[in-house]
Design a protein around this motif. Structure first.
Motif, PDB file in Angstrom:
ATOM      1  N   UNK A   1     -16.648 -30.618  25.585  1.00  0.00           N
ATOM      2  CA  UNK A   1     -17.678 -29.674  25.084  1.00  0.00           C
ATOM      3  C   UNK A   1     -16.734 -28.501  24.763  1.00  0.00           C
ATOM      4  N   UNK A   2     -15.872 -27.954  25.472  1.00  0.00           N
ATOM      5  CA  UNK A   2     -14.874 -27.033  25.281  1.00  0.00           C
ATOM      6  C   UNK A   2     -14.194 -27.517  23.982  1.00  0.00           C
ATOM      7  N   UNK A   3     -13.697 -28.456  23.856  1.00  0.00           N
ATOM      8  CA  UNK A   3     -12.825 -29.097  22.583  1.00  0.00           C
ATOM      9  C   UNK A   3     -13.711 -28.902  21.445  1.00  0.00           C
ATOM     10  N   UNK A   4     -14.926 -29.352  21.543  1.00  0.00           N
ATOM     11  CA  UNK A   4     -15.786 -29.545  20.390  1.00  0.00           C
ATOM     12  C   UNK A   4     -16.066 -28.172  19.821  1.00  0.00           C
ATOM     13  N   UNK A   5     -16.549 -27.560  20.749  1.00  0.00           N
ATOM     14  CA  UNK A   5     -16.883 -25.772  20.442  1.00  0.00           C
ATOM     15  C   UNK A   5     -15.831 -24.966  20.219  1.00  0.00           C
ATOM     16  N   UNK A   6     -14.899 -25.234  20.867  1.00  0.00           N
ATOM     17  CA  UNK A   6     -13.678 -24.279  20.781  1.00  0.00           C
ATOM     18  C   UNK A   6     -12.405 -24.549  19.654  1.00  0.00           C
TER      19      UNK A   6
ATOM     20  N   UNK B   1     -12.749 -16.538  21.809  1.00  0.00           N
ATOM     21  CA  UNK B   1     -11.469 -17.186  22.081  1.00  0.00           C
ATOM     22  C   UNK B   1     -10.928 -17.130  23.221  1.00  0.00           C
ATOM     23  N   UNK B   2     -10.994 -16.119  23.848  1.00  0.00           N
ATOM     24  CA  UNK B   2     -10.447 -16.036  25.400  1.00  0.00           C
ATOM     25  C   UNK B   2     -11.184 -16.878  26.397  1.00  0.00           C
ATOM     26  N   UNK B   3     -12.375 -17.052  26.276  1.00  0.00           N
ATOM     27  CA  UNK B   3     -13.238 -18.211  26.948  1.00  0.00           C
ATOM     28  C   UNK B   3     -12.773 -19.548  26.581  1.00  0.00           C
ATOM     29  N   UNK B   4     -12.492 -19.668  25.441  1.00  0.00           N
ATOM     30  CA  UNK B   4     -11.937 -21.171  24.845  1.00  0.00           C
ATOM     31  C   UNK B   4     -10.695 -21.584  25.484  1.00  0.00           C
ATOM     32  N   UNK B   5      -9.756 -20.589  25.589  1.00  0.00           N
ATOM     33  CA  UNK B   5      -8.373 -20.652  26.020  1.00  0.00           C
ATOM     34  C   UNK B   5      -8.450 -20.878  27.333  1.00  0.00           C
ATOM     35  N   UNK B   6      -9.198 -20.012  28.232  1.00  0.00           N
ATOM     36  CA  UNK B   6      -9.222 -20.185  29.692  1.00  0.00           C
ATOM     37  C   UNK B   6      -9.802 -21.406  30.013  1.00  0.00           C
TER      38      UNK B   6
ATOM     39  N   UNK C   1      -9.891 -24.190  28.560  1.00  0.00           N
ATOM     40  CA  UNK C   1      -9.004 -25.218  27.756  1.00  0.00           C
ATOM     41  C   UNK C   1      -7.843 -25.534  28.866  1.00  0.00           C
ATOM     42  N   UNK C   2      -7.271 -24.352  29.253  1.00  0.00           N
ATOM     43  CA  UNK C   2      -6.280 -24.257  30.222  1.00  0.00           C
ATOM     44  C   UNK C   2      -6.690 -24.835  31.725  1.00  0.00           C
ATOM     45  N   UNK C   3      -7.889 -24.256  32.129  1.00  0.00           N
ATOM     46  CA  UNK C   3      -8.207 -24.635  33.336  1.00  0.00           C
ATOM     47  C   UNK C   3      -8.841 -26.240  33.433  1.00  0.00           C
ATOM     48  N   UNK C   4      -9.382 -26.636  32.553  1.00  0.00           N
ATOM     49  CA  UNK C   4     -10.047 -27.960  32.524  1.00  0.00           C
ATOM     50  C   UNK C   4      -8.657 -29.006  32.381  1.00  0.00           C
ATOM     51  N   UNK C   5      -7.581 -28.774  31.708  1.00  0.00           N
ATOM     52  CA  UNK C   5      -6.386 -29.422  31.684  1.00  0.00           C
ATOM     53  C   UNK C   5      -5.629 -29.573  33.033  1.00  0.00           C
ATOM     54  N   UNK C   6      -5.755 -28.373  33.918  1.00  0.00           N
ATOM     55  CA  UNK C   6      -5.186 -28.399  35.219  1.00  0.00           C
ATOM     56  C   UNK C   6      -6.072 -29.236  36.042  1.00  0.00           C
ATOM     57  N   UNK C   7      -7.356 -28.889  35.734  1.00  0.00           N
ATOM     58  CA  UNK C   7      -8.122 -29.655  36.865  1.00  0.00           C
ATOM     59  C   UNK C   7      -8.252 -31.091  36.727  1.00  0.00           C
ATOM     60  N   UNK C   8      -7.969 -31.556  35.252  1.00  0.00           N
ATOM     61  CA  UNK C   8      -8.097 -33.004  35.074  1.00  0.00           C
ATOM     62  C   UNK C   8      -6.600 -33.659  35.490  1.00  0.00           C
ATOM     63  N   UNK C   9      -5.459 -32.762  35.609  1.00  0.00           N
ATOM     64  CA  UNK C   9      -4.494 -33.210  36.045  1.00  0.00           C
ATOM     65  C   UNK C   9      -4.305 -33.518  37.573  1.00  0.00           C
ATOM     66  N   UNK C  10      -5.045 -32.519  38.404  1.00  0.00           N
ATOM     67  CA  UNK C  10      -5.297 -32.615  39.776  1.00  0.00           C
ATOM     68  C   UNK C  10      -6.234 -33.763  40.081  1.00  0.00           C
ATOM     69  N   UNK C  11      -7.254 -34.080  39.461  1.00  0.00           N
ATOM     70  CA  UNK C  11      -7.862 -35.063  39.988  1.00  0.00           C
ATOM     71  C   UNK C  11      -7.307 -36.476  39.528  1.00  0.00           C
ATOM     72  N   UNK C  12      -6.493 -36.510  38.300  1.00  0.00           N
ATOM     73  CA  UNK C  12      -5.825 -37.901  38.283  1.00  0.00           C
ATOM     74  C   UNK C  12      -4.754 -37.978  39.305  1.00  0.00           C
TER      75      UNK C  12
END
Length: 155
Positions: free
Chosen positions: A63-68, A90-95, A97-108
């Protein structure tokens, strides 16, 4: 800078595929949530918790990628993105995106460790009590620390 025709078609295709993927992924998560309560899921409880949380993270990221990034690249909702709250968006999108990538890495990593323990020691894996094991509580603490939420014990 305007997009070329091919880039615009690709962006529209990605938005369309995202609109299809999110409901399907939500259905899969709902099935896992329902399965988590069954008797067969007790030995696989930690895996199911990780998959459910990872699914929520993936949906948030899509969702973030689509709307951001995709919709602004197509020029959609340009008055919203360039308006008074454009910098905040823009700030919400960047935060996010950064947070979801970090959480995806941790969950993987957590999912890989969970599956690896089954491969290395399949007999003892079913005998481990996950509620008493300190290492098994790590996924819960990681997701609480990253703000996704707390998934309690399997019922």
């Amino acid at each position: 800078m305007a997009l070329s025709t091919a880039e615009a078609y690709i962006s529209v295709l990605i938005v369309f595929l995202t609109m299809i993927t999110i409901p399907i992924y939500s259905f899969i998560i709902a099935v896992f949530i329902r399965y988590r309560r069954s008797a067969e899921a007790k030995s696989n409880c930690l895996y199911i918790q990780i998959v459910i949380v990872k699914g929520f993270i993936d949906i948030l990221s899509a969702i973030n990628c689509t709307f951001g990034s995709l919709l602004p690249s197509l020029g959609a909702l340009s008055t919203v993105y360039l308006g008074e709250y454009g910098m905040a968006i823009a700030q919400v999108y960047l935060w996010t995106a950064w947070g979801s990538r970090l959480m995806q890495g941790c969950s993987c990593v957590l999912l890989s460790v969970n599956r690896c323990t089954i491969l290395l020691n399949p007999v003892k894996f079913t005998q481990v009590s996950f509620d008493k094991c300190v290492f098994c509580r790590v996924p819960r603490r990681v997701f609480v620390a990253t703000g996704i939420g707390f998934f309690g014990r399997c019922f």
